[in-house]
Write a protein that holds these residues in place. Sequence first.
Motif, PDB file in Angstrom:
ATOM      1  N   VAL A 267       0.795  -1.247  -0.092  1.00 48.28           N
ATOM      2  CA  VAL A 267      -0.048  -0.053  -0.170  1.00 48.28           C
ATOM      3  C   VAL A 267       0.746   1.208   0.027  1.00 48.28           C
ATOM      4  N   PRO A 268       0.724   1.908  -1.008  1.00 43.67           N
ATOM      5  CA  PRO A 268       1.793   3.286  -1.036  1.00 43.67           C
ATOM      6  C   PRO A 268       0.994   4.174  -0.174  1.00 43.67           C
ATOM      7  N   ILE A 269       1.759   4.996   0.413  1.00 43.12           N
ATOM      8  CA  ILE A 269       0.793   5.961   1.556  1.00 43.12           C
ATOM      9  C   ILE A 269       1.139   7.293   0.915  1.00 43.12           C
ATOM     10  N   ASP A 270       0.214   7.858   0.176  1.00 47.49           N
ATOM     11  CA  ASP A 270       0.333   9.125  -0.541  1.00 47.49           C
ATOM     12  C   ASP A 270      -0.089  10.293   0.160  1.00 47.49           C
ATOM     13  N   LEU A 285      -4.217  10.087   7.026  1.00 46.83           N
ATOM     14  CA  LEU A 285      -3.464   8.889   7.637  1.00 46.83           C
ATOM     15  C   LEU A 285      -4.597   8.012   8.437  1.00 46.83           C
ATOM     16  N   HIS A 286      -5.602   8.198   8.847  1.00 48.15           N
ATOM     17  CA  HIS A 286      -6.494   7.388   9.381  1.00 48.15           C
ATOM     18  C   HIS A 286      -7.214   6.684   8.229  1.00 48.15           C
ATOM     19  N   GLU A 287      -7.290   7.146   7.126  1.00 50.65           N
ATOM     20  CA  GLU A 287      -7.991   6.323   6.094  1.00 50.65           C
ATOM     21  C   GLU A 287      -6.825   5.231   5.739  1.00 50.65           C
ATOM     22  N   TYR A 288      -5.639   5.563   5.538  1.00 51.92           N
ATOM     23  CA  TYR A 288      -4.681   4.375   5.362  1.00 51.92           C
ATOM     24  C   TYR A 288      -4.648   3.349   6.205  1.00 51.92           C
TER      25      TYR A 288
END
Length: 304
Positions: A267-270, A285-288
């Motif tokens: 999962v890339p954290i964009d 960030l919470h969505e990720y």
Amino acid sequence: MVTASDSDRLVVTGASKSYGRPGSRREALAAVDFEMTRGQFVSIIGPSGCGKSTLLRLLAGLEHPDTGSVSLFGSTPAEASAAKRIAFMPQVPALLPWASVLANVKLPSRVNRRADARREAAERAVAGRPDARREAALPVAAAPGAPAAPRYSQPTPRAAADPVALLTELGLGDSLKALPHELSGGMQQRVAIARAFATQADLLLMDEPFSALDEFTRESTQDQLLALWQKVGSTVVFVTHSVPEAVVLSDAVVVMSPRPGHIASIVPIDVPRPRRSGLAESAALHEYEDLIREKLRLAGVELS
Ligand SMILES: Nc1ncnc2c1ncn2[C@@H]1O[C@H](COP(=O)(O)OP(=O)(O)OP(=O)(O)O)[C@@H](O)[C@H]1O
Ligand SMILES: [Mg+2]
């Protein structure tokens, strides 16, 4: 022959690993494929026993895969390790109990001078490459507000070499002469971080370095690690059991399935940098975090 793209990538191809005697072998890692770019911060998350530490040991050259291969910027792990290009930070800070904080951080530069010579030779080879000047001109950290993008570091992050400056930056400037037992767990872990960065290694391998810390200390230590990494630009592979920690730190999170471990998802954290743990406005960030929990569930991991 090493090509320019090889020298910018860490590549694990079809790596498997089993333990035990013939007839009773247990598969720890099953055909792991994984790739990252120089200068990235990548976390590995997965349930206990899925092979995270095994994967780190393969990257460190401490063990060899049964099948498949590992390439660290065009070198084998053994070559990279022999040239002191890898720093390994275990879960428990392995500090020498009789040596001061400063002496512990200086230790890697005092041992194995032959490795330094190997590394200097390798750096001269890199400097002679046609693309070396381009690499050096690329930014080490993304500008605030810019989207997270693959980052490239200069081949040698010289700026962070001074142990006193490193320790001061990590808030330990007053503890240079202290012995490890005189420090709190969080302070000891920060000494270990300083030592890892002091080696100026291309690749930092961190195996759950913050798992023993309380939440407050953990968040502030994460922030300090991020600040240092953004300044230095080394490549980091970071193992954790904490979803929020993986998300706040990483350019990408590798989700592993239960044993035998394989990669279920990357999962890339964009989310733009600089990031800080615990920020209220970090809805993205919470969505990720939710997305990664979902990927873990899909991989068969039971979450509490
Ligand atoms: N040296 C070894 N000899 C035998 N089995 C091993 C060895 N090292 C690891 N294993 C086995 O390989 C599997 C993966 O172990 P590993 O330590 O890589 O897991 P992990 O994901 O790091 O777990 P944890 O989150 O608990 O640290 C486990 O089943 C473990 O028992
Ligand atoms: Mg482990």
